[in-house]
Design a protein around this motif. Structure first.
Motif, short mmCIF file in Angstrom:
data_model
loop_
_atom_site.label_atom_id
_atom_site.label_comp_id
_atom_site.label_asym_id
_atom_site.label_seq_id
_atom_site.Cartn_x
_atom_site.Cartn_y
_atom_site.Cartn_z
N GLY A 1 26.56 1.04 83.91
CA GLY A 1 26.12 -0.08 84.73
C GLY A 1 26.20 0.19 86.21
O GLY A 1 25.53 -0.48 87.01
N ALA A 2 27.00 1.16 86.62
CA ALA A 2 27.13 1.49 88.05
C ALA A 2 26.05 2.43 88.54
O ALA A 2 25.87 2.61 89.74
N ILE A 3 25.31 3.05 87.61
CA ILE A 3 24.28 4.01 87.97
C ILE A 3 22.93 3.31 88.08
O ILE A 3 22.53 2.58 87.18
N MET A 4 22.26 3.51 89.19
CA MET A 4 20.95 2.91 89.42
C MET A 4 19.94 3.99 89.80
O MET A 4 20.29 4.96 90.46
N ARG A 5 18.71 3.76 89.39
CA ARG A 5 17.61 4.68 89.75
C ARG A 5 16.60 3.90 90.58
O ARG A 5 16.05 2.90 90.12
N ARG A 6 16.38 4.35 91.80
CA ARG A 6 15.44 3.67 92.67
C ARG A 6 14.00 3.99 92.29
O ARG A 6 13.73 4.90 91.50
N ASP A 7 13.08 3.24 92.88
CA ASP A 7 11.66 3.44 92.58
C ASP A 7 11.18 4.83 93.00
O ASP A 7 10.24 5.37 92.42
N ASP A 8 11.83 5.40 94.04
CA ASP A 8 11.41 6.73 94.49
C ASP A 8 12.06 7.86 93.70
O ASP A 8 11.92 9.03 94.03
N GLY A 9 12.81 7.51 92.64
CA GLY A 9 13.41 8.51 91.79
C GLY A 9 14.81 8.91 92.17
O GLY A 9 15.47 9.67 91.46
N PHE A 10 15.32 8.40 93.30
CA PHE A 10 16.67 8.75 93.76
C PHE A 10 17.70 7.99 92.93
O PHE A 10 17.56 6.79 92.68
N VAL A 11 18.73 8.70 92.48
CA VAL A 11 19.75 8.12 91.60
C VAL A 11 21.00 7.82 92.42
O VAL A 11 21.49 8.68 93.14
N LEU A 12 21.51 6.61 92.29
CA LEU A 12 22.71 6.18 92.99
C LEU A 12 23.80 5.82 92.01
O LEU A 12 23.52 5.41 90.88
N GLY A 13 25.05 5.94 92.43
CA GLY A 13 26.17 5.46 91.64
C GLY A 13 26.78 6.45 90.68
O GLY A 13 27.70 6.10 89.94
N VAL A 14 26.31 7.69 90.68
CA VAL A 14 26.86 8.68 89.75
C VAL A 14 28.32 8.98 90.09
O VAL A 14 29.18 9.06 89.21
N THR A 15 28.62 9.15 91.40
CA THR A 15 30.00 9.42 91.80
C THR A 15 30.89 8.22 91.50
O THR A 15 32.05 8.38 91.10
N THR A 16 30.37 7.02 91.68
CA THR A 16 31.13 5.81 91.35
C THR A 16 31.48 5.77 89.86
O THR A 16 32.63 5.50 89.48
N ALA A 17 30.50 6.06 89.02
CA ALA A 17 30.75 6.07 87.58
C ALA A 17 31.75 7.16 87.20
O ALA A 17 32.64 6.94 86.38
N ALA A 18 31.62 8.32 87.83
CA ALA A 18 32.55 9.41 87.54
C ALA A 18 33.96 9.06 88.00
O ALA A 18 34.95 9.41 87.34
N THR A 19 34.07 8.35 89.13
CA THR A 19 35.39 7.94 89.63
C THR A 19 36.05 6.98 88.67
O THR A 19 37.25 7.08 88.37
#
Length: 231
Positions: free
Chosen positions: A90-108
């Motif tokens: 749920g912390a990982i998001m994928r933007r419309d431009d393909g950029f992925v956010l929240g991977v480090t948050t999920a790993a933490t």
């Protein structure tokens, strides 16, 4: 794990889990990430308490003579790790431009869960080592990343009049290092000869680097009406 942990030992486990997750969560809080101090503390303490509960249930585990019931107390911490998978997703998001956010948050979050399990099991050395490894990963390596050249994505939009540079000239500039053209788009107005060029690029640059020099030089050329550079 001790079969009969004392109250002081259990309190020490909770204290270690709380302190370690507090420091790790502080780093996330200072950078306004999704998982801040409260989130990391709650996740780590939940894992720690689950492991302590499993520890307290150990003397009761096993199969008695004539019983068809067998208690596997280690399923409890395994269930905690499975549940963390849903929170991390749920912390990982994928933007419309393909950029992925929240991977480090999920790993933490996943990491502090495992760290909490270590402290909950009374494995202070392993949990402390994990804590130091987390600090080394989140703080010094974060600053080291800023000095590592990375391939970044950018979009260049150029509006040209009829007498402006040709598309081949612009493409020739972008065909040399550090640029690589991923996608190109050309639109030509048949009545005016006005051209719109769009390029999706990859190029090597540091984080926060200003636009390349050629962007300003291209904008200054005769026949170039507009230049847009988006990172």
């Amino acid at each position: 794990m001790s079969l009969h942990p004392e109250l002081l030992n259990l309190a020490l486990r909770l204290l270690c889990a709380f302190a370690a997750s507090l420091v790790i969560g502080l780093d996330r809080e200072l950078h306004e990430r999704a998982a801040g101090m409260r989130t990391t503390i709650l996740v780590c303490l939940a894992a720690c308490i689950a492991m302590m509960s499993a520890n307290l249930l150990l003397p009761q585990a096993g199969k008695e003579s004539g019983s068809f019931v067998q208690m596997d107390v280690m399923r409890l911490p395994l269930g905690i790790l499975t549940g963390m998978g849903f929170i991390g997703a749920g912390a990982i998001m994928r933007r419309d431009d393909g950029f992925v956010l929240g991977v480090t948050t999920a790993a933490t979050l996943w990491f502090v869960t495992v760290m909490g399990l270590c402290f909950g099991a009374g494995q202070f050395l392993l949990g402390g080592t994990a804590f130091l490894a987390a600090l080394a990963t989140l703080w010094p390596l974060k600053y080291a990343e800023h000095h590592i050249g990375k391939d970044r994505e950018a979009r260049l939009v150029v509006i040209l009049s009829r007498d402006g540079p040709s598309e081949a000239e612009v493409r020739h500039t972008l065909s040399h290092p550090p640029f690589r053209i991923r996608r190109a788009f050309v639109r030509i107005a048949s009545d005016t000869g006005r051209r719109e060029l769009r390029y999706d690029l990859r190029y090597a640059a540091d984080a926060g680097a200003p636009p390349p020099d050629f962007v300003a030089s291209l904008a200054a050329r005769e026949g170039v009406e507009q230049v847009e550079w988006e990172v």
